[in-house]
Design a protein around this motif. Structure first.
Motif, short mmCIF file in Angstrom:
data_model
loop_
_atom_site.label_atom_id
_atom_site.label_comp_id
_atom_site.label_asym_id
_atom_site.label_seq_id
_atom_site.Cartn_x
_atom_site.Cartn_y
_atom_site.Cartn_z
N THR A 102 -10.88 1.97 4.64
CA THR A 102 -9.66 1.42 4.04
C THR A 102 -9.35 2.12 2.72
O THR A 102 -8.21 2.47 2.43
N GLU A 143 -15.98 -0.31 6.81
CA GLU A 143 -14.56 -0.69 6.85
C GLU A 143 -13.94 -0.55 5.47
O GLU A 143 -12.80 -0.12 5.31
N ALA A 145 -7.93 5.53 3.43
CA ALA A 145 -6.56 5.43 3.95
C ALA A 145 -5.57 5.12 2.82
O ALA A 145 -4.50 5.72 2.71
N LEU A 146 -5.95 4.21 1.93
CA LEU A 146 -5.05 3.83 0.83
C LEU A 146 -4.86 5.01 -0.13
O LEU A 146 -3.75 5.28 -0.59
N LYS A 163 -10.46 -2.52 -6.01
CA LYS A 163 -10.38 -2.13 -7.42
C LYS A 163 -9.39 -0.98 -7.51
O LYS A 163 -9.52 0.01 -6.77
N LEU A 164 -8.38 -1.13 -8.34
CA LEU A 164 -7.34 -0.10 -8.44
C LEU A 164 -6.96 0.13 -9.88
O LEU A 164 -7.25 -0.67 -10.76
N GLU A 176 -11.50 -6.79 -1.06
CA GLU A 176 -11.57 -6.77 -2.52
C GLU A 176 -11.32 -5.33 -2.95
O GLU A 176 -12.07 -4.43 -2.56
N MET A 194 -2.56 7.44 1.11
CA MET A 194 -1.17 6.96 0.99
C MET A 194 -0.72 6.98 -0.48
O MET A 194 0.28 6.38 -0.85
N GLU A 204 1.70 -2.99 -6.28
CA GLU A 204 1.01 -1.99 -5.46
C GLU A 204 0.21 -2.70 -4.33
O GLU A 204 0.23 -2.28 -3.18
N TYR A 247 -2.10 5.67 -3.18
CA TYR A 247 -2.39 4.55 -4.09
C TYR A 247 -3.59 4.98 -4.93
O TYR A 247 -4.38 5.80 -4.51
N SER A 248 -3.74 4.39 -6.12
CA SER A 248 -4.90 4.78 -6.94
C SER A 248 -5.99 3.71 -6.79
O SER A 248 -6.15 2.83 -7.63
N VAL A 249 -6.70 3.82 -5.71
CA VAL A 249 -7.74 2.83 -5.38
C VAL A 249 -9.11 3.38 -5.73
O VAL A 249 -9.46 4.49 -5.33
N GLU A 250 -9.88 2.61 -6.49
CA GLU A 250 -11.21 3.07 -6.90
C GLU A 250 -12.28 2.63 -5.89
O GLU A 250 -13.23 3.32 -5.62
N GLU A 251 -12.11 1.39 -5.38
CA GLU A 251 -13.14 0.88 -4.48
C GLU A 251 -12.57 -0.25 -3.61
O GLU A 251 -11.74 -1.03 -4.08
N VAL A 252 -13.02 -0.32 -2.33
CA VAL A 252 -12.62 -1.42 -1.45
C VAL A 252 -13.88 -1.99 -0.80
O VAL A 252 -14.71 -1.24 -0.28
#
Lengths: 84, 84
Positions: free
Chosen positions: A24, A20, A27-28, B47-48, B45, A31, B59, A33-38
């Motif tokens: 996620t 999950e 998906a982010l 990380k961005l 959680e 879109m 964001e 976004y600058s997401v490194e890890e979820v």
């Protein structure tokens, strides 16, 4: 007997694939976004009756072992306090 | 740019039926625990990368509105800090 309020947070152990979280994250990023890890976790808020705080804590840990968390893949954190 | 660590907790708004909570409550009572009520929440959680704490917060709130939380039935709480 008294009422106690417990908070249990169940999260995958390190090394287990958080599908999950990965979905996620993708998906982010799709879109823009600058997401490194979820990573994800599940929280259970439980109101229970017990004769003491110690008994409430022991009951909640027992619930985690038997139902709320999978001992093979999950870690869990428990917080218990007297209910207001 | 810096790395930030965000924690998002998504929970059903009051009045919405928490079916997972109800199912868990029933299961725990069937196992002879004295549980009065169970509610559930999901934690992300994240990380961005962002240029400031304010931008990271904005964001993350945007991500909640667009993906992580359903504005009709969910409430969400956001905490953001500089990543270690």
């Amino acid at each position: 007997m008294n009422s106690y309020q417990a908070r249990v947070e169940v999260k995958l152990k390190p090394g287990h694939v958080d599908s999950e979280g990965l979905t996620t994250e993708k998906a982010l990023n799709d879109m823009d976004y600058s997401v490194e890890e979820v990573s994800t976790a599940k929280v259970f808020e439980i109101k229970l009756t017990a004769s003491s705080l110690e008994e409430a804590e022991s009951e909640i840990k027992d619930m985690c072992k038997k139902l709320l968390a999978n001992p093979v893949k999950d870690d869990y954190k428990v917080e218990v306090e007297k209910a207001e």
